[in-house]
Design a protein around this motif. Structure first.
Motif, PDB file in Angstrom:
ATOM      1  N   THR A 137       0.422  -1.160   0.233  1.00  0.00           N
ATOM      2  CA  THR A 137      -0.291   0.056   0.174  1.00  0.00           C
ATOM      3  C   THR A 137       0.928   1.212  -0.095  1.00  0.00           C
ATOM      4  O   THR A 137       0.882   2.556  -0.934  1.00  0.00           O
ATOM      5  CB  THR A 137      -0.556   0.273   1.282  1.00  0.00           C
ATOM      6  OG1 THR A 137      -1.966  -1.618   1.273  1.00  0.00           O
ATOM      7  CG2 THR A 137      -1.484   1.731   1.236  1.00  0.00           C
ATOM      8  N   ALA A 138       1.793   1.154   1.478  1.00  0.00           N
ATOM      9  CA  ALA A 138       2.621   2.368   1.167  1.00  0.00           C
ATOM     10  C   ALA A 138       3.558   2.382  -0.468  1.00  0.00           C
ATOM     11  O   ALA A 138       4.015   3.755  -1.083  1.00  0.00           O
ATOM     12  CB  ALA A 138       3.333   2.731   2.119  1.00  0.00           C
ATOM     13  N   PHE A 139       4.020   1.718  -0.813  1.00  0.00           N
ATOM     14  CA  PHE A 139       4.490   1.928  -1.974  1.00  0.00           C
ATOM     15  C   PHE A 139       4.190   2.046  -3.203  1.00  0.00           C
ATOM     16  O   PHE A 139       4.378   3.157  -3.852  1.00  0.00           O
ATOM     17  CB  PHE A 139       5.179  -0.136  -2.557  1.00  0.00           C
ATOM     18  CG  PHE A 139       5.810   0.440  -3.942  1.00  0.00           C
ATOM     19  CD1 PHE A 139       7.882   0.805  -3.661  1.00  0.00           C
ATOM     20  CD2 PHE A 139       5.356  -0.350  -4.731  1.00  0.00           C
ATOM     21  CE1 PHE A 139       8.005   0.705  -5.118  1.00  0.00           C
ATOM     22  CE2 PHE A 139       5.587  -0.034  -6.302  1.00  0.00           C
ATOM     23  CZ  PHE A 139       7.676   0.095  -6.378  1.00  0.00           C
ATOM     24  N   GLU A 140       2.816   1.496  -3.646  1.00  0.00           N
ATOM     25  CA  GLU A 140       1.955   2.187  -4.287  1.00  0.00           C
ATOM     26  C   GLU A 140       1.346   3.638  -4.531  1.00  0.00           C
ATOM     27  O   GLU A 140       1.637   3.890  -5.632  1.00  0.00           O
ATOM     28  CB  GLU A 140       0.761   0.843  -5.012  1.00  0.00           C
ATOM     29  CG  GLU A 140       0.844  -0.363  -4.794  1.00  0.00           C
ATOM     30  CD  GLU A 140      -0.503  -1.300  -4.736  1.00  0.00           C
ATOM     31  OE1 GLU A 140      -1.004  -0.477  -4.633  1.00  0.00           O
ATOM     32  OE2 GLU A 140      -0.389  -2.579  -5.781  1.00  0.00           O
ATOM     33  N   ARG A 141       1.246   4.213  -3.006  1.00  0.00           N
ATOM     34  CA  ARG A 141       0.934   5.254  -2.887  1.00  0.00           C
ATOM     35  C   ARG A 141       2.549   6.391  -4.174  1.00  0.00           C
ATOM     36  O   ARG A 141       1.988   7.248  -4.382  1.00  0.00           O
ATOM     37  CB  ARG A 141       0.625   5.965  -1.836  1.00  0.00           C
ATOM     38  CG  ARG A 141       0.421   7.340  -1.409  1.00  0.00           C
ATOM     39  CD  ARG A 141      -0.242   7.118   0.124  1.00  0.00           C
ATOM     40  NE  ARG A 141       0.667   6.906   1.147  1.00  0.00           N
ATOM     41  CZ  ARG A 141       0.346   5.409   1.707  1.00  0.00           C
ATOM     42  NH1 ARG A 141      -0.913   5.194   1.570  1.00  0.00           N
ATOM     43  NH2 ARG A 141       1.150   5.287   2.779  1.00  0.00           N
ATOM     44  N   VAL A 142       3.445   6.143  -3.456  1.00  0.00           N
ATOM     45  CA  VAL A 142       5.194   6.621  -3.528  1.00  0.00           C
ATOM     46  C   VAL A 142       4.912   6.150  -5.262  1.00  0.00           C
ATOM     47  O   VAL A 142       5.169   7.403  -5.987  1.00  0.00           O
ATOM     48  CB  VAL A 142       5.902   6.125  -3.428  1.00  0.00           C
ATOM     49  CG1 VAL A 142       7.600   6.955  -3.948  1.00  0.00           C
ATOM     50  CG2 VAL A 142       6.116   6.300  -1.618  1.00  0.00           C
ATOM     51  N   ALA A 143       4.382   5.164  -5.454  1.00  0.00           N
ATOM     52  CA  ALA A 143       4.530   4.602  -7.453  1.00  0.00           C
ATOM     53  C   ALA A 143       3.805   5.613  -7.894  1.00  0.00           C
ATOM     54  O   ALA A 143       3.796   5.994  -9.461  1.00  0.00           O
ATOM     55  CB  ALA A 143       4.744   3.617  -7.367  1.00  0.00           C
ATOM     56  N   ARG A 144       2.802   6.316  -7.797  1.00  0.00           N
ATOM     57  CA  ARG A 144       1.987   6.578  -8.418  1.00  0.00           C
ATOM     58  C   ARG A 144       2.035   7.834  -8.261  1.00  0.00           C
ATOM     59  O   ARG A 144       1.549   8.697  -9.247  1.00  0.00           O
ATOM     60  CB  ARG A 144      -0.007   6.486  -7.669  1.00  0.00           C
ATOM     61  CG  ARG A 144      -0.601   5.106  -7.837  1.00  0.00           C
ATOM     62  CD  ARG A 144      -1.948   5.357  -7.694  1.00  0.00           C
ATOM     63  NE  ARG A 144      -2.149   5.831  -6.156  1.00  0.00           N
ATOM     64  CZ  ARG A 144      -2.099   4.534  -5.242  1.00  0.00           C
ATOM     65  NH1 ARG A 144      -2.587   3.269  -5.926  1.00  0.00           N
ATOM     66  NH2 ARG A 144      -2.366   5.000  -4.027  1.00  0.00           N
ATOM     67  N   LYS A 145       2.633   8.626  -7.602  1.00  0.00           N
ATOM     68  CA  LYS A 145       2.542   9.673  -7.164  1.00  0.00           C
ATOM     69  C   LYS A 145       4.221  10.527  -8.445  1.00  0.00           C
ATOM     70  O   LYS A 145       4.635  11.507  -8.771  1.00  0.00           O
ATOM     71  CB  LYS A 145       3.354  10.601  -5.770  1.00  0.00           C
ATOM     72  CG  LYS A 145       3.160  12.165  -5.169  1.00  0.00           C
ATOM     73  CD  LYS A 145       3.263  12.058  -4.405  1.00  0.00           C
ATOM     74  CE  LYS A 145       3.082  13.567  -4.546  1.00  0.00           C
ATOM     75  NZ  LYS A 145       2.515  14.128  -2.830  1.00  0.00           N
ATOM     76  N   PHE A 146       5.274   8.759  -8.473  1.00  0.00           N
ATOM     77  CA  PHE A 146       6.093   9.439  -8.839  1.00  0.00           C
ATOM     78  C   PHE A 146       6.399   8.299  -9.442  1.00  0.00           C
ATOM     79  O   PHE A 146       7.157   7.239  -9.869  1.00  0.00           O
ATOM     80  CB  PHE A 146       8.022   9.292  -8.296  1.00  0.00           C
ATOM     81  CG  PHE A 146       7.618  10.446  -7.156  1.00  0.00           C
ATOM     82  CD1 PHE A 146       8.151  11.787  -6.994  1.00  0.00           C
ATOM     83  CD2 PHE A 146       6.726   9.885  -5.552  1.00  0.00           C
ATOM     84  CE1 PHE A 146       7.999  12.464  -6.219  1.00  0.00           C
ATOM     85  CE2 PHE A 146       6.999  10.464  -4.864  1.00  0.00           C
ATOM     86  CZ  PHE A 146       7.615  12.746  -4.232  1.00  0.00           C
TER      87      PHE A 146
END
Length: 280
Positions: A137-146
């Motif tokens: 969940t935390a990774f996907e949040r960062v990946a969507r932004k960058f």
């Protein structure tokens, strides 16, 4: 706080921010061609982060794992450790908020021929790396932004350099195979005709069969996601005998290559991300 009090405890946000910043400092040095003194970096970091050498190195490997999934280069020797926690992804996200392109690609002079091209390591397609459910969940949040796929897609100099490398390589392979006649017919379609063909380079194998090559280039590792247009996917379906997808990775350091052949949905997880909208 003593080292014994820290041992076995979770890393704090402050500690994670410090080690992420230190990792990117080393990465920038390496990408600039400088010698990276990892021991000295670790010594300075330990003045603020009371962790063992082993704990620091393993956290560096966790950072490598996240950066690999984000399509960014990693430091040599810090092999990705995939059992990272969401907190390290969040710390990397905080760093990228400040420095969204921490290791920008610099393209040197255009290639004059294959002799000027960097050596290219060819391998089989990799397996998708694991991410633990608690970190996803935390990774996907960062990946969507960058978004690494979007960043590569918008980087025209990166795409041009990757296509140029493959264009020169295809001609040289045919010349080496005593097919100079075919080498003269290789065309850089995306440059000569534009992007509408659904592939970038028209080449040939030694028997004379056409190869329609779509080149996808990233500075990140081999598992970095990429965008595939509807047109490219349709061309792959219509001409599976000719279509080839060349994935160039680690382009800012030691370029690697693997090839995918249709049907692409057998080897790629394809997700619809955008919709064309018009007024009703």
């Amino acid at each position: 706080m003593t080292a014994s009090e820290v041992a076995g405890s979770d890393w704090s946000s402050t500690e994670l921010d410090l080690i992420v910043a230190d990792y990117f400092a080393m990465l920038k040095e390496e990408q600039a061609g400088q010698i990276v003194h990892k021991t000295e970096h670790r010594r300075r970091l330990k003045a603020h982060v009371q962790r063992s050498d082993g704990s620091i190195e393993f956290k560096h490997r966790n950072i490598s794992a996240v950066l690999t999934r984000l399509g960014l280069p990693i430091i040599r020797g810090y092999i990705p450790a995939w059992n990272f926690q969401g907190a390290i992804a969040e710390a990397i996200g905080r760093y990228l908020e400040i420095d969204s392109d921490p290791v920008p690609l610099t393209i040197s002079q255009p290639l004059m021929g294959f002799a000027d091209a960097p050596s290219l390591f060819e391998s089989a397609p990799p397996a998708a790396p694991p991410i633990s459910p608690r970190a996803r969940t935390a990774f996907e949040r960062v990946a969507r932004k960058f978004d690494p796929a979007l960043r590569d897609q918008l980087n025209r100099s990166l795409g041009f350099a990757g296509e140029q490398l493959i264009y020169e390589r295809e001609k040289q392979i045919l010349i080496n195979g005593d097919r100079k006649d075919l080498a003269r017919k290789v065309r850089w379609v995306s440059q000569e005709d534009g992007d509408g063909a659904g592939y970038d380079i028209r080449s040939y194998d030694k028997s004379g069969a056409e190869r329609w090559i779509e080149v996808k280039t990233t500075r990140g590792g081999s598992t970095t996601p990429f965008y595939l247009t509807r047109n490219e996917n349709e061309v792959a379906k219509e001409r599976p005998d000719a279509f080839r997808l060349y994935r160039l990775h680690d382009f800012s350091r030691q370029p690697g290559l693997f090839t995918l052949t249709p049907p692409l949905d057998a080897v790629l997880q394809l997700e619809a991300l955008t919709f064309q909208a018009s007024l009703k």
